[in-house]
Write an enzyme that holds these catalytic residues in place. Structure first.
Site, PDB file in Angstrom:
ATOM      1  N   ALA A  40       2.619  -6.794   7.176  1.00 29.74           N
ATOM      2  CA  ALA A  40       2.481  -8.247   7.173  1.00 29.74           C
ATOM      3  C   ALA A  40       1.526  -8.727   6.100  1.00 29.74           C
ATOM      4  O   ALA A  40       0.571  -8.035   5.757  1.00 29.74           O
ATOM      5  CB  ALA A  40       1.958  -8.722   8.533  1.00 29.74           C
ATOM      6  N   SER A  43      -3.000  -9.493   6.776  1.00 31.31           N
ATOM      7  CA  SER A  43      -3.856  -8.565   7.499  1.00 31.31           C
ATOM      8  C   SER A  43      -4.712  -7.860   6.453  1.00 31.31           C
ATOM      9  O   SER A  43      -4.242  -7.596   5.350  1.00 31.31           O
ATOM     10  CB  SER A  43      -3.026  -7.573   8.304  1.00 31.31           C
ATOM     11  N   VAL A  45      -5.845  -4.928   5.746  1.00 30.85           N
ATOM     12  CA  VAL A  45      -5.428  -3.678   5.107  1.00 30.85           C
ATOM     13  C   VAL A  45      -4.301  -3.935   4.107  1.00 30.85           C
ATOM     14  O   VAL A  45      -4.307  -3.434   3.000  1.00 30.85           O
ATOM     15  CB  VAL A  45      -4.966  -2.650   6.164  1.00 30.85           C
ATOM     16  N   CYS A  46      -3.337  -4.775   4.518  1.00 26.78           N
ATOM     17  CA  CYS A  46      -2.217  -5.080   3.615  1.00 26.78           C
ATOM     18  C   CYS A  46      -2.734  -5.733   2.352  1.00 26.78           C
ATOM     19  O   CYS A  46      -2.286  -5.434   1.258  1.00 26.78           O
ATOM     20  CB  CYS A  46      -1.243  -6.041   4.259  1.00 26.78           C
ATOM     21  N   GLY A  47      -3.671  -6.675   2.533  1.00 29.30           N
ATOM     22  CA  GLY A  47      -4.209  -7.360   1.362  1.00 29.30           C
ATOM     23  C   GLY A  47      -4.773  -6.338   0.404  1.00 29.30           C
ATOM     24  O   GLY A  47      -4.537  -6.392  -0.797  1.00 29.30           O
TER      25      GLY A  47
END
Lengths: 161, 192
Positions: A40, A43, A45-47
């Site tokens: 997603a 979030s 971590v994704c960023g």
């Protein structure tokens, strides 16, 4: 669900990359493609993962590779996320029907309704040459991707010599 | 066709900033960004771990500036490298700590003016550091660190490696972090 493995033809897709522009996988034929499924936008971590890929775009370009991110977020969400992180590569919206492309790659998490954190390196002819599924909480980094691009280049050099 | 991911390469060497003995049983490598707020949070944790593990631990810092989101991170890293080159490792570590300690002071806490002040306070010639920033004298060194991080599986900042293997645990939990280091060192920790 297990992700598609090396040697498999990469399933075709056509997804919104911007509010009015769709990207087909086959448009990228002729260049290595890195498909990065992530759960997603936003979030933390994704960023980090997308910000990292953004920072190392010159490394992907050394291999003439195109990287694209894919999640089930809609294109407006992607647009806001990409602007906030100053991303300079496309994010595709696997939004409707939700997660259809992730499912085709074996990278959908039914229990969460999101994609896995899964990486695919696809060769110039549309064949998957490397894939990797990371635990959702662990950003996989880029070393595996770059190793795969490097060995693909080495094999091509061998074939043409 | 591919090697294991999340493995430090190259190994720690003479070009690295090292705090501690090369003979220490555990080496902790941090890839960090001087402007990253998570690295700011990690800084006192690392210092506490150094106190806790003492001579068992060698700490190494490599640069991993995420320049697209941290506009001052590259110059901060270059300034620290300049201090190291001209004033030595003790001055480097002073500079390193000073930058992190001031990171959150103000939005311009890591601009060139401040970096040069921190360099002077660390014992380096501020004019030299300013010249190095202007000419980009240490840009290649910083870039080399960054690329080594990419190839090692750095996945954001900070990323830690314990004896060459990426630590995917929770570094914000000092107990967990210390436990992982102690296991690698083969020692049992007493409370610090």
């Amino acid at each position: 669900m297990t992700i598609l493995e090396a040697g498999t033809r990469a399933p075709e897709f056509k997804l919104l990359a911007t509010p009015d522009q769709r990207l087909r996988l086959r448009e990228l034929r002729g260049r290595p493609v890195v498909l990065a499924f992530y759960p997603a936008d936003w979030s933390p971590v994704c960023g980090d993962q997308m910000a990292l890929y953004n920072e190392i775009l010159p490394e992907f370009q050394r291999f003439d590779a195109q990287i694209v991110g894919i999640s089930v977020d809609g294109h407006w969400c992607h647009a806001a996320f990409a602007a906030s992180r100053r991303l300079r590569f496309p994010l595709l919206a696997d939004f409707e029907p939700k997660g259809a492309v992730a499912k085709a790659y074996g990278a959908y998490r039914d229990e969460d309704g999101t994609s896995e954190r899964a990486l695919f390196v696809i060769d110039r002819d549309g064949i998957i040459v490397w894939s990797f599924c990371s635990p959702v909480s662990v950003n996989p980094g880029a070393d595996g991707i770059l190793d795969a691009l490097e060995s693909m280049r080495a094999e091509r050099a061998e074939v043409s010599s | 066709m591919t090697r294991q991911q999340g493995v430090l390469r190259p190994d720690v060497g003479a070009d690295d900033h090292q705090d501690g003995s090369p003979d220490a049983p555990v080496t902790l490598v941090e890839y960090g960004d001087f402007q990253c707020p998570f690295c700011y949070r990690a800084h006192p944790i690392v210092m506490a771990l150094q106190r806790q593990l003492g001579s068992q631990l060698r700490f190494v810092f490599r640069n991993f500036p995420i320049t697209e989101i941290h506009p001052n991170a590259l110059h901060a890293a270059e300034a620290a490298e300049s201090v190291n080159a001209h004033a030595g490792p003790d001055a480097y570590w002073k500079m390193h700590h000073t930058i992190f300690e001031h990171q959150q002071d103000s939005p311009d806490a890591l601009d060139d003016v401040h970096l040069v002040q921190y360099a002077a306070a660390s014992g380096a010639d501020p004019v030299q550091v300013e010249l190095d920033l202007e000419s980009g004298a240490f840009r290649e060194k910083v870039k080399a660190d960054f690329l080594s991080g990419v190839r090692s599986g750095v996945n954001g900042t900070p990323t830690f490696f314990i004896n060459g293997t990426r630590f995917d645990g929770n570094w914000t939990d000092r107990g967990e972090f210390a436990g992982a280091l102690a296991r690698a060192a083969g020692v049992v920790l007493t409370e610090a």
